[in-house]
Design an enzyme around this catalytic site. Structure first.
Site, PDB file in Angstrom:
ATOM      1  N   ASP A   1       0.877  -1.162   0.000  1.00 22.73           N
ATOM      2  CA  ASP A   1       0.000   0.000   0.000  1.00 22.73           C
ATOM      3  C   ASP A   1       0.920   1.219   0.000  1.00 22.73           C
ATOM      4  O   ASP A   1       1.688   1.422   0.946  1.00 22.73           O
ATOM      5  CB  ASP A   1      -0.864  -0.030   1.255  1.00 22.73           C
ATOM      6  CG  ASP A   1      -1.799   1.159   1.391  1.00 22.73           C
ATOM      7  OD1 ASP A   1      -1.639   2.155   0.645  1.00 22.73           O
ATOM      8  OD2 ASP A   1      -2.679   1.121   2.269  1.00 22.73           O
TER       9      ASP A   1
ATOM     10  N   TYR B   1     -10.694  12.940  -5.704  1.00 17.71           N
ATOM     11  CA  TYR B   1      -9.658  12.702  -6.701  1.00 17.71           C
ATOM     12  C   TYR B   1      -8.986  14.011  -7.115  1.00 17.71           C
ATOM     13  O   TYR B   1      -7.761  14.104  -7.164  1.00 17.71           O
ATOM     14  CB  TYR B   1     -10.286  12.005  -7.908  1.00 17.71           C
ATOM     15  CG  TYR B   1      -9.310  11.623  -8.987  1.00 17.71           C
ATOM     16  CD1 TYR B   1      -8.400  10.588  -8.796  1.00 17.71           C
ATOM     17  CD2 TYR B   1      -9.310  12.275 -10.215  1.00 17.71           C
ATOM     18  CE1 TYR B   1      -7.503  10.224  -9.797  1.00 17.71           C
ATOM     19  CE2 TYR B   1      -8.425  11.907 -11.219  1.00 17.71           C
ATOM     20  CZ  TYR B   1      -7.526  10.893 -10.998  1.00 17.71           C
ATOM     21  OH  TYR B   1      -6.639  10.531 -11.994  1.00 17.71           O
TER      22      TYR B   1
ATOM     23  N   THR C   1      -6.379   3.078 -19.342  1.00 18.42           N
ATOM     24  CA  THR C   1      -5.889   2.309 -18.208  1.00 18.42           C
ATOM     25  C   THR C   1      -7.066   1.677 -17.483  1.00 18.42           C
ATOM     26  O   THR C   1      -8.231   1.960 -17.779  1.00 18.42           O
ATOM     27  CB  THR C   1      -5.117   3.196 -17.213  1.00 18.42           C
ATOM     28  OG1 THR C   1      -6.040   4.107 -16.589  1.00 18.42           O
ATOM     29  CG2 THR C   1      -4.019   3.980 -17.906  1.00 18.42           C
TER      30      THR C   1
END
Length: 269
Positions: free
Chosen positions: A59, A162, A197
């Site tokens: 992570d 985001y 992607t």
């Protein structure tokens, strides 16, 4: 920097832009440690690249693992002189979801942890390793590349977390470039638009990755009218060629490079 002298750590190296960059570095004679959350992806990439590549499952938001991984790469390669930060997640969550309530704060924090804190972890550990890397004729010791998104300034509805995370990464570029100049380390940022992607949502972490089609119905067809030229998404391999040029060209520092074919995000698709 000579590409055959590159010893790199690439986060998000198990797929997409990170994978393409790792493959491009190895093709040019460099060595790579890929870092990814999904072991199966890592195994596939490392198997294809042979002895010039190995992987670590982690992570990226974990600072202890970042330190361990970068130190391990130095021990294996002799030095680390490139870090490419491609690890990231999205979150299509509204401030006021249609089902009621508000944006879950834990989701917001998790997106920032991976995209922003994770990038910063590998900037810090990469810079420390690069401070002891052998310099070239320009006294350059290393190059760091971060990945943001056009969403950092043109975020769409549902991209609050985001966009905030990518805005933070974008804002790191100049202060880090100025600070790390004293040790001969450059940092630049690549700013993608739409790329083919399989970046997933934060809600999918720890679950079996779902491979999305290159042209999902609806969104990309709607976005196509906003492309300038070429009339398509970018390819991970094109991201990789830009990353290699940033590594190679010693005068590129403290800058952000658009990778979007001239398109601009609109409020929604």
């Amino acid at each position: 920097m000579q590409l055959d002298k590159v010893c790199a750590v690439v986060t998000g190296g198990g797929s997409g832009m990170g994978r393409a960059t790792a493959e491009a570095i190895v093709k040019e004679g460099g060595k790579v440690c890929i870092v990814d959350f999904v072991k199966e992806r890592c195994e596939e990439v490392a198997a294809g690249l042979g002895g010039a590549c190995y992987y670590e499952v982690a992570d990226v938001a974990d600072p202890a693992r970042a330190e361990e991984i970068v130190k391990g790469a130095v021990a294996k390669f002799g030095y680390v002189n490139v870090v490419v930060n491609c690890a990231g997640v999205g979150s299509a969550t509204r401030i006021l979801p249609r089902e009621g309530g508000v944006f879950p704060i834990e989701t917001f924090k998790r997106v920032l942890d991976i995209n922003l804190v994770g990038t910063f972890n590998y900037i810090c550990q990469g810079a420390l390793a690069m401070s002891e890397a052998p310099p070239n004729e320009d006294n350059e010791r290393g190059v760091i590349i971060s990945t943001t998104s056009q969403a950092f300034e043109l975020g769409q509805i549902g991209q609050a977390a985001y966009s905030a995370s990518k805005g933070g990464v974008e804002s790191l570029t100049m202060p880090v470039a100025r600070e790390l100049a004293r040790i001969g380390v450059r940092i630049n940022t690549i700013v993608p638009g739409l790329v083919t992607t399989n970046m997933g949502s934060v809600d999918m972490l720890g679950k079996t990755p779902q491979v999305r089609p290159i042209r999902p119905e609806g969104a990309v067809d709607s976005a196509a009218q906003d492309f300038v030229f070429p009339l398509r998404r970018g390819y991970p391999e094109e991201f990789a060629t830009l990353a290699l040029e940033i590594i190679r060209n010693g005068l590129l520092n403290g800058a952000s490079f658009a990778f979007d074919g001239g398109m601009r995000f609109r409020a929604r698709w």
